[in-house]
Design a protein around this motif. Structure first.
Motif, mmCIF file in Angstrom:
data_model
loop_
_atom_site.group_PDB
_atom_site.id
_atom_site.type_symbol
_atom_site.label_atom_id
_atom_site.label_comp_id
_atom_site.label_asym_id
_atom_site.label_seq_id
_atom_site.Cartn_x
_atom_site.Cartn_y
_atom_site.Cartn_z
ATOM 1 N N ILE A 13 0.828 -1.290 0.192
ATOM 2 C CA ILE A 13 -0.173 0.039 0.113
ATOM 3 C C ILE A 13 0.601 1.240 0.084
ATOM 4 O O ILE A 13 0.572 2.282 -0.592
ATOM 5 N N VAL A 14 1.871 1.266 0.806
ATOM 6 C CA VAL A 14 2.908 2.248 0.837
ATOM 7 C C VAL A 14 3.640 2.754 -0.555
ATOM 8 O O VAL A 14 3.634 3.804 -1.083
ATOM 9 N N LEU A 15 3.688 1.570 -1.034
ATOM 10 C CA LEU A 15 4.502 1.358 -2.516
ATOM 11 C C LEU A 15 3.417 2.131 -3.571
ATOM 12 O O LEU A 15 3.963 3.162 -4.320
ATOM 13 N N VAL A 16 2.402 1.646 -3.614
ATOM 14 C CA VAL A 16 1.243 2.407 -4.382
ATOM 15 C C VAL A 16 1.219 3.880 -4.324
ATOM 16 O O VAL A 16 1.130 4.783 -4.961
ATOM 17 N N THR A 17 1.219 4.196 -2.950
ATOM 18 C CA THR A 17 1.045 5.754 -2.367
ATOM 19 C C THR A 17 2.374 6.381 -3.074
ATOM 20 O O THR A 17 2.195 7.706 -3.678
ATOM 21 N N ILE A 18 3.522 5.963 -2.976
ATOM 22 C CA ILE A 18 4.580 6.510 -3.699
ATOM 23 C C ILE A 18 4.523 6.733 -5.031
ATOM 24 O O ILE A 18 5.046 7.777 -5.371
ATOM 25 N N GLN A 19 4.126 5.803 -5.723
ATOM 26 C CA GLN A 19 3.884 6.116 -7.093
ATOM 27 C C GLN A 19 2.869 7.087 -7.394
ATOM 28 O O GLN A 19 2.883 7.727 -8.382
ATOM 29 N N VAL A 20 1.689 7.162 -6.513
ATOM 30 C CA VAL A 20 0.764 8.256 -6.652
ATOM 31 C C VAL A 20 1.555 9.683 -6.649
ATOM 32 O O VAL A 20 1.245 10.462 -7.386
ATOM 33 N N TRP A 21 2.328 9.676 -5.493
ATOM 34 C CA TRP A 21 2.970 10.953 -5.084
ATOM 35 C C TRP A 21 3.706 11.375 -6.165
ATOM 36 O O TRP A 21 3.987 12.500 -6.518
#
Length: 469
Positions: A13-21
């Motif tokens: 979930i954190v990795l997906v968030t980093i991609q969004v950012w």
């Protein structure tokens, strides 16, 4: 092995968030400035109290407050990433609380994160809309305290929290009811082992959910699936580069575009005109769009209105700059636009209408991002940019019967014959529309008395050619 993999779920979930950012920070950052500029949030009790008589007041209050911080560089993508991360983690926690399989919960969580990310590609999507969904999930987590209690406790909790959720988060009640339904189905399967009973139990909650959805107000908007729009991205970038005075970057950006848009061309030539280079660079970027041929009317778009407003302000016509700012507010959420409020303050400061300017400055005093600017630009202590515009402003009363740009430019030149920017726009427009006789008349009337024989190659050649005929 499966247990070991499960430990990596939060990191996924954190990795997906980093991609969004990363995407929003490096490929779509200027959408945040648009959202921040297209609202007005005041730090006053009277203003805050207006939220309580609208649906989803808690989500709208929190969302509009946080949106103010999009003004600051790097803040927009960081704020959005944190909220997307919180949405993913709370969704996953809610589903696990309902005893949903970890990998199913992860899939649903990422799907919701992806949907909200897609909604944010739409520049009119409000942060408060995402907080409505988040609010519904948080309310369910509170309900989770009684998930293992007898049915009567759960029913009372659902009733009380459901009303609270509906009041504070509007359509966030849908997320709450969906999670309650899932939790009750899983609870029935686990405890009763009776599939028929579980199906009946589920149908009751589903019907209840459908009724609630039908009765729920969707304000401030659920959102729609969108994808990044390259033309809009380029426009917002160019417009904000101009707004923040990063002119060299703007020029390089437009020159690097294989096919510049009309809007990109407009800001390119506006910067060139402000630097006194319009006559030397005309046709260096195609299509040529000076904005002088726009006729603002009922069919004009908000983009055209804002562009023409920037032109009038740069030229020194504060009356029309003020008019376009007011028109732009009409297109904004709740008819409030902090950038246009700032422009109204600027226009009245330059025009010398101090009481009107103070009305807008007092509004900006109650904002986070603009209060320092408002304090620094009180009547009598303008920054150099605004003080320089005062010498171009029209100093006599005029009666306008239309918004023909030629009349506007001539009025500016009559008020201040040394307004070189207005003169360049007048002569270049004559040249572009092929009005040679008008060009010669304007050269003789406005150019030669102030500057002598034309020295710019384009002016000189056309003037010489016409005289030789």
């Amino acid at each position: 092995m499966n247990a070991k993999l499960q430990r990596f779920i939060p990191y996924i979930i954190v990795l997906v968030t980093i991609q969004v950012w990363a995407f929003f920070q490096f490929s779509y950052p200027y959408s945040f400035y648009y959202k921040e500029q297209n609202q007005l949030f005041l730090l006053s009790a009277d203003y805050v109290s207006t939220y309580f008589d609208k649906p989803a007041w808690a989500a709208c209050l929190a969302g509009d407050y946080v949106t103010q911080y999009f003004y600051y560089m790097y803040a927009g993508a960081a704020i959005l990433a944190v909220l997307i991360l919180l949405l993913g983690l709370t969704t996953f926690a809610s589903l696990r609380l309902s005893r949903v399989n970890r990998w199913v919960a992860l899939t649903i969580s990422i799907a919701i994160m992806a949907a909200e990310t897609s909604f944010n590609f739409n520049h009119d999507f409000r942060l408060s809309s995402m907080l409505c969904v988040q609010g519904g999930i948080l309310v369910f987590l509170i309900h989770g305290l009684v998930l293992n209690r007898p049915l009567v406790f759960r029913i009372v909790s659902i009733a009380l929290l459901g009303v609270t959720c509906l009041w504070m988060f509007s359509f966030g009640i849908v997320a709450f009811v969906a999670l309650v339904t899932i939790s009750e189905i899983m609870l029935s399967i686990r405890k009763a082992g009776n599939r028929c009973c579980s199906v009946i139990h589920a149908l009751i909650f589903i019907v209840t959910g459908i009724v609630l959805v039908c009765l729920t107000d969707t304000y401030p908007g659920v959102g729609s699936f969108s994808r990044p729009q390259q033309d809009l991205k380029d426009y917002l970038e160019i417009e904000n580069l101009y707004y923040f005075g990063r002119y060299d970057e703007l020029i390089e950006k437009v020159k690097s575009m294989p096919k510049p848009t009309e809007e990109a061309s407009f800001y390119y030539y506006l910067v060139k005109a402000k630097r006194g280079e319009l006559a030397h660079t005309l046709r260096s970027v195609n299509p040529v769009n000076l904005g002088t041929l726009y006729q603002i009317g009922p069919k004009s778009t908000n983009i055209e209105i804002k562009m023409v407003g920037e032109l009038y302000f740069a030229l020194g016509d504060m009356t029309l700059a003020e008019r376009e700012a007011l028109l732009s507010c009409v297109f904004s959420h709740n008819n409030r636009n902090v950038r246009m409020i700032k422009r109204l303050a600027e226009a009245n400061l330059v025009a010398g209408d101090h009481p009107a300017a103070m009305k807008y400055l007092r509004l900006l005093d109650k904002t986070i991002a603009y209060r320092k600017w408002a304090t620094a630009n009180r009547p009598g202590k303008l920054n150099p940019k605004l003080a320089d515009l005062k010498r171009y402003a029209i100093k006599h009363d005029t009666i306008r019967v239309g918004t023909n740009c030629r009349d506007i430019l001539e009025n500016l030149l009559k008020s201040n014959p040394r307004n070189r920017m207005a003169l360049d726009y007048l002569l270049c427009t004559d040249y572009l529309v092929g009005a040679r006789d008008m060009f010669i008349n304007d050269i003789n009337k406005y150019y030669i008395p102030q500057y002598g024989q034309p020295v710019e190659p384009m002016y000189r050649e056309l003037y010489k050619m016409k005289n030789e005929e």
